[in-house]
Design a protein around this motif. Sequence first.
Motif, PDB file in Angstrom:
ATOM      1  N   VAL A   1     -52.844  25.110 -38.990  1.00 53.91           N
ATOM      2  CA  VAL A   1     -53.581  26.380 -39.098  1.00 53.91           C
ATOM      3  C   VAL A   1     -52.938  27.440 -38.210  1.00 53.91           C
ATOM      4  CG1 VAL A   1     -55.788  27.502 -38.581  1.00 53.91           C
ATOM      5  CG2 VAL A   1     -55.762  25.316 -39.784  1.00 53.91           C
ATOM      6  N   ALA A   2     -52.594  27.046 -36.996  1.00 61.05           N
ATOM      7  CA  ALA A   2     -51.956  27.998 -36.075  1.00 61.05           C
ATOM      8  C   ALA A   2     -50.609  28.464 -36.622  1.00 61.05           C
ATOM      9  CB  ALA A   2     -51.778  27.349 -34.705  1.00 61.05           C
ATOM     10  N   ARG A   3     -49.856  27.525 -37.200  1.00 64.52           N
ATOM     11  CA  ARG A   3     -48.555  27.883 -37.782  1.00 64.52           C
ATOM     12  C   ARG A   3     -48.725  28.839 -38.956  1.00 64.52           C
ATOM     13  NH1 ARG A   3     -45.078  23.132 -40.058  1.00 64.52           N
ATOM     14  NH2 ARG A   3     -45.725  23.937 -42.059  1.00 64.52           N
ATOM     15  N   ALA A   4     -49.762  28.628 -39.760  1.00 73.36           N
ATOM     16  CA  ALA A   4     -50.001  29.500 -40.910  1.00 73.36           C
ATOM     17  C   ALA A   4     -50.407  30.902 -40.460  1.00 73.36           C
ATOM     18  CB  ALA A   4     -51.082  28.908 -41.804  1.00 73.36           C
ATOM     19  N   ARG A   5     -51.133  30.983 -39.366  1.00 72.96           N
ATOM     20  CA  ARG A   5     -51.586  32.287 -38.877  1.00 72.96           C
ATOM     21  C   ARG A   5     -50.498  33.049 -38.114  1.00 72.96           C
ATOM     22  NH1 ARG A   5     -57.536  30.376 -37.055  1.00 72.96           N
ATOM     23  NH2 ARG A   5     -58.456  30.488 -39.119  1.00 72.96           N
TER      24      ARG A   5
ATOM     25  N   GLY B   1     -46.225  35.968 -38.684  1.00 72.79           N
ATOM     26  CA  GLY B   1     -45.760  37.340 -38.464  1.00 72.79           C
ATOM     27  C   GLY B   1     -46.293  38.276 -39.532  1.00 72.79           C
ATOM     28  N   ASP B   2     -45.399  38.782 -40.364  1.00 72.51           N
ATOM     29  CA  ASP B   2     -45.781  39.737 -41.405  1.00 72.51           C
ATOM     30  C   ASP B   2     -46.300  38.963 -42.617  1.00 72.51           C
ATOM     31  OD1 ASP B   2     -46.190  41.961 -42.893  1.00 72.51           O
ATOM     32  OD2 ASP B   2     -44.064  42.376 -43.264  1.00 72.51           O
ATOM     33  N   ARG B   3     -47.590  38.717 -42.664  1.00 73.45           N
ATOM     34  CA  ARG B   3     -48.207  37.909 -43.725  1.00 73.45           C
ATOM     35  C   ARG B   3     -48.064  38.566 -45.097  1.00 73.45           C
ATOM     36  NH1 ARG B   3     -49.138  32.838 -44.533  1.00 73.45           N
ATOM     37  NH2 ARG B   3     -50.973  32.437 -45.744  1.00 73.45           N
ATOM     38  N   ASP B   4     -48.155  39.858 -45.166  1.00 77.50           N
ATOM     39  CA  ASP B   4     -48.044  40.556 -46.453  1.00 77.50           C
ATOM     40  C   ASP B   4     -46.676  40.336 -47.095  1.00 77.50           C
ATOM     41  OD1 ASP B   4     -50.633  41.514 -46.253  1.00 77.50           O
ATOM     42  OD2 ASP B   4     -50.006  43.363 -45.239  1.00 77.50           O
ATOM     43  N   ALA B   5     -45.638  40.343 -46.301  1.00 78.75           N
ATOM     44  CA  ALA B   5     -44.287  40.128 -46.835  1.00 78.75           C
ATOM     45  C   ALA B   5     -44.128  38.698 -47.354  1.00 78.75           C
ATOM     46  CB  ALA B   5     -43.240  40.415 -45.766  1.00 78.75           C
ATOM     47  N   VAL B   6     -44.686  37.744 -46.654  1.00 84.19           N
ATOM     48  CA  VAL B   6     -44.609  36.339 -47.076  1.00 84.19           C
ATOM     49  C   VAL B   6     -45.361  36.147 -48.392  1.00 84.19           C
ATOM     50  CG1 VAL B   6     -45.282  33.977 -46.469  1.00 84.19           C
ATOM     51  CG2 VAL B   6     -44.337  35.489 -44.719  1.00 84.19           C
TER      52      VAL B   6
END
Length: 106
Positions: free
Chosen positions: A60-64, A67-72
Amino acid sequence: MDIRNVAQRAAQSTNVDRKGDRAQRAEAKLKDVLIPSVARDQAQISPKGRAKAATLEGLVARARDDGDRDAVVAAALQKLQSGELDGQAVLEATAQRVIAADFLSE
């Protein structure tokens, strides 16, 4: 019937000490009485369960922390729409990543 000596005869025939303190006799009997109580729910988590929870928290921590979540998300959507993720090789690689992450339960 002559009842004048009933108390004396009863005490002699049953060998009960009727001269003693009644409270002491009653207290002795209460020691053998079970007093009902409400059961409490308890849960114990095994060390293996704690380790799995720690692994999940790490994922969960790795998923959060991507960094730039929108780009991923945009890159993943583009791969999905282009058909790049439809092959057997992608499925096998994804399965290997899941196994390597120790995400599956035993």
